[in-house]
Design a protein around this motif. Structure first.
Motif, short mmCIF file in Angstrom:
data_model
loop_
_atom_site.label_atom_id
_atom_site.label_comp_id
_atom_site.label_asym_id
_atom_site.label_seq_id
_atom_site.Cartn_x
_atom_site.Cartn_y
_atom_site.Cartn_z
N GLN A 1 26.96 -22.35 27.08
CA GLN A 1 25.86 -21.38 27.04
C GLN A 1 26.23 -20.08 27.74
O GLN A 1 25.91 -18.98 27.25
CB GLN A 1 24.60 -21.98 27.67
CG GLN A 1 23.94 -23.01 26.81
CD GLN A 1 22.63 -23.51 27.40
OE1 GLN A 1 21.91 -22.76 28.05
NE2 GLN A 1 22.33 -24.78 27.17
N ALA A 2 26.90 -20.17 28.88
CA ALA A 2 27.24 -18.96 29.63
C ALA A 2 28.25 -18.10 28.87
O ALA A 2 28.22 -16.87 28.98
CB ALA A 2 27.80 -19.34 31.00
N MET B 1 25.35 -10.72 32.85
CA MET B 1 25.85 -11.78 33.71
C MET B 1 26.02 -13.07 32.90
O MET B 1 25.12 -13.47 32.17
CB MET B 1 24.90 -12.02 34.88
CG MET B 1 25.38 -13.09 35.83
SD MET B 1 24.26 -13.40 37.21
CE MET B 1 24.50 -11.93 38.17
N ARG B 2 27.18 -13.68 33.01
CA ARG B 2 27.47 -14.90 32.26
C ARG B 2 27.09 -16.10 33.11
O ARG B 2 27.91 -16.65 33.85
CB ARG B 2 28.94 -14.93 31.86
CG ARG B 2 29.34 -13.75 30.97
CD ARG B 2 30.77 -13.82 30.53
NE ARG B 2 31.68 -13.88 31.66
CZ ARG B 2 32.97 -14.24 31.55
NH1 ARG B 2 33.47 -14.58 30.38
NH2 ARG B 2 33.74 -14.25 32.61
N LEU C 1 25.20 -22.34 36.87
CA LEU C 1 26.59 -21.88 36.81
C LEU C 1 26.62 -20.38 36.60
O LEU C 1 25.90 -19.85 35.75
CB LEU C 1 27.32 -22.57 35.66
CG LEU C 1 28.73 -22.09 35.34
CD1 LEU C 1 29.70 -22.51 36.43
CD2 LEU C 1 29.19 -22.63 33.98
N ASN C 2 27.45 -19.70 37.37
CA ASN C 2 27.74 -18.28 37.17
C ASN C 2 29.26 -18.17 37.03
O ASN C 2 29.99 -18.41 37.98
CB ASN C 2 27.24 -17.45 38.34
CG ASN C 2 27.57 -15.97 38.20
OD1 ASN C 2 28.14 -15.54 37.20
ND2 ASN C 2 27.21 -15.19 39.20
N LEU C 3 29.72 -17.80 35.84
CA LEU C 3 31.16 -17.69 35.59
C LEU C 3 31.78 -16.53 36.35
O LEU C 3 32.99 -16.53 36.59
CB LEU C 3 31.43 -17.50 34.09
CG LEU C 3 31.05 -18.67 33.18
CD1 LEU C 3 31.33 -18.30 31.73
CD2 LEU C 3 31.78 -19.93 33.57
N VAL D 1 38.35 -17.85 30.72
CA VAL D 1 37.04 -17.20 30.56
C VAL D 1 37.04 -15.75 31.06
O VAL D 1 36.07 -15.02 30.85
CB VAL D 1 35.91 -17.98 31.27
CG1 VAL D 1 35.86 -19.41 30.76
CG2 VAL D 1 36.02 -17.93 32.78
N ALA D 2 38.12 -15.32 31.70
CA ALA D 2 38.20 -13.94 32.19
C ALA D 2 38.15 -12.97 31.01
O ALA D 2 38.58 -13.28 29.90
CB ALA D 2 39.49 -13.73 32.99
#
Length: 195
Positions: free
Chosen positions: A80-81, A1-2, A19-21, A178-179
């Motif tokens: 960071q994510a 999980m990013r 944050l969760n991308l 970011v996909a």
């Protein structure tokens, strides 16, 4: 999980951000700045990012420190994510209409911080919010996310619409960038081998 969580505490602000991308666009925002709450809720929804922000800031001075520091924390969270950025498309862009306003946003998750921003607000304030803080927010974000971001206002007269189109456009461009690219999910998207 990013995803990641950021805590930033200074003499001016106390921020908690998660944050969760790879989210669904859920937002829980309590920045202490009403207009920024609205913009970050739109940002999460249009980017399909799950975003939680709480900020206790010195808004009795003005909103500058809270807006800038939330931009810093959000940039740190993105960086960071994304970690080593393996498999991402890297680039994203959109030209987004909001009534009479039209804003282009183009992003490169490059590892290099750069903001090129061309917005022409016709008012100095949207309610109590200083319109110059839109650029301050994205400058702080880019500097800490290490991304290149171009924002261009192509049309617009209403300051609220221009700001809203900007936040929506940037989030949708980031969503694309970011996909994960299914054809290159194990690759770093650079000939250098690192971003």
């Amino acid at each position: 999980m990013r995803s990641c969580e950021i805590t930033r505490k200074t003499a001016e602000t106390d921020i908690r951000l998660s944050l969760n991308l790879d989210g669904s666009g859920k937002a829980e925002i309590a920045s202490g700045v009403g207009f920024l709450d609205h913009m970050l809720t739109l940002f999460a929804r249009h980017g399909k990012f799950d975003l939680c922000v709480t900020c206790k800031g010195d808004t009795y001075v003005d909103d500058h420190h809270s807006v800038e520091d939330i931009g810093i924390a959000l940039g740190q969270a993105f960086k960071q994510a994304l970690a080593e950025k393996r498999g991402i498309f890297r680039y994203g862009d959109i030209t987004l209409p909001m009534d009479e306003a039209l804003v282009l946003a183009s992003v490169d998750i490059s590892g290099r911080a750069m903001l090129c921003c061309d917005l022409q607000f016709l008012t100095e304030k949207i309610g109590d919010f200083d319109t110059e803080l839109v650029e301050e927010f994205f400058q702080a974000f880019c500097s800490n996310a290490s991304v290149t971001l171009h924002i261009r206002q192509l049309a617009g007269k209403n300051s609220h619409h221009i700001a809203e189109a900007t936040f929506k456009a940037v989030s949708r461009a980031l969503r694309k960038a970011v996909a994960i690219d299914p054809e290159a999910k194990d690759e770093i998207p650079s000939t250098k081998g690192v971003l």
